[in-house]
Design an enzyme around this catalytic site. Structure first.
Site, PDB file in Angstrom:
ATOM      1  N   HIS A 105       0.938  -1.274  -0.155  1.00 43.01           N
ATOM      2  CA  HIS A 105       0.017   0.049   0.031  1.00 43.01           C
ATOM      3  C   HIS A 105       0.584   1.191   0.076  1.00 43.01           C
ATOM      4  O   HIS A 105       0.184   2.359   0.299  1.00 43.01           O
ATOM      5  CB  HIS A 105      -0.939  -0.006   1.157  1.00 43.01           C
ATOM      6  CG  HIS A 105      -1.993  -1.032   0.910  1.00 43.01           C
ATOM      7  ND1 HIS A 105      -2.932  -1.692   2.064  1.00 43.01           N
ATOM      8  CD2 HIS A 105      -2.364  -1.831  -0.031  1.00 43.01           C
ATOM      9  CE1 HIS A 105      -3.582  -2.334   1.891  1.00 43.01           C
ATOM     10  NE2 HIS A 105      -3.657  -2.585   0.432  1.00 43.01           N
ATOM     11  N   CYS A 116       6.026  12.434 -13.774  1.00 41.34           N
ATOM     12  CA  CYS A 116       6.889  11.440 -14.344  1.00 41.34           C
ATOM     13  C   CYS A 116       6.741  10.267 -13.866  1.00 41.34           C
ATOM     14  O   CYS A 116       7.157   9.351 -14.246  1.00 41.34           O
ATOM     15  CB  CYS A 116       8.355  12.036 -14.104  1.00 41.34           C
ATOM     16  SG  CYS A 116       8.915  12.118 -12.289  1.00 41.34           S
TER      17      CYS A 116
END
Length: 231
Positions: A105, A116
């Site tokens: 997670h 990016c």
């Protein structure tokens, strides 16, 4: 023996970190929908950044507990045959000495660039719009997998579960998928399954053995038993 351990909020709660699923359904006074979804970030990035900046500061005040340290000791024995998959975004496993960790997670001490897609180690605030170290844009966000997003490294985790001789879940609610399905996957592949949890979870009935109690007591006991039986 190949062992996969899944850890959830219950293991870090004993170090003093608040869990997602306290009885009031709030996380540090916030509804999860307000701080842990992509929509919340689009709607109110300042609140979301402030929330995670606070969590990052809180993390500096807590220490790993006996359960984290026991898993690090187990890694010294099993080496690459142990994989710890954690649902937690803290770094308490690493600080205890564990190295074979998958943060499915994401991580509080990491930033993700929306421009990016770079991921960068990060322990400062993000709310003041710092520049991305990769592309220079001001589109950094917490590198945390929010509800509705795809967890990290699921292919790696699935391969480990299919090869495991033993699957152990520690301090998990059994309510959040895909992690809640790991016990079935491991069992179908032939692994023994064990749950160590403060209380019964939504998936306790699926395990071969389920033990209730604090992680800081149950995990060191289990690790000691495992080490003894492997000699």
């Amino acid at each position: 023996m190949k062992v996969v351990v899944l850890t959830g909020a219950g293991i870090s709660a004993e170090s003093g970190l608040a869990t997602f699923r306290d009885a009031d359904g709030l996380w540090q006074g916030h509804h999860v929908d307000d701080v842990a979804t992509p929509e919340a970030f689009q709607r109110d990035p300042a609140t979301v950044h402030r929330f995670y900046d606070d969590r990052r500061r809180e993390l500096r005040k807590v220490e790993p507990n006996r359960a984290h340290r026991a898993l690090a000791r187990l890694e010294q024995v099993l080496g690459d045959d142990l994989l710890v998959v954690t649902q937690n975004v803290d770094d308490l496993h690493e600080r205890a000495g564990s190295r074979r960790i998958v943060h499915m997670h994401g991580e509080l001490l990491s930033a993700l660039c929306d421009s990016c897609q770079g991921r960068f180690a990060w322990d400062d605030d993000l709310g003041d719009g710092p520049a991305c170290p990769g592309c220079g844009s001001d589109t950094l966000r917490p590198d945390v997998v929010w509800f509705g997003e795809m967890p990290y490294d699921l292919d790696l985790i699935e391969r480990a579960l299919l090869e495991a001789d033993l699957f152990v879940a520690i301090g998990t609610s059994g309510a959040v998928y895909p992690a809640a399905g790991f016990v079935r996957m491991a069992a179908i592949a032939g692994a023994k399954t064990l749950e160590l949890n403060l209380d019964s979870s939504e998936t306790s009935h699926l395990f071969d053995d389920a033990r209730q109690g604090p992680a800081s007591k149950l995990v060191p006991e289990w690790v000691a038993d495992l080490q003894e039986s492997s000699h």
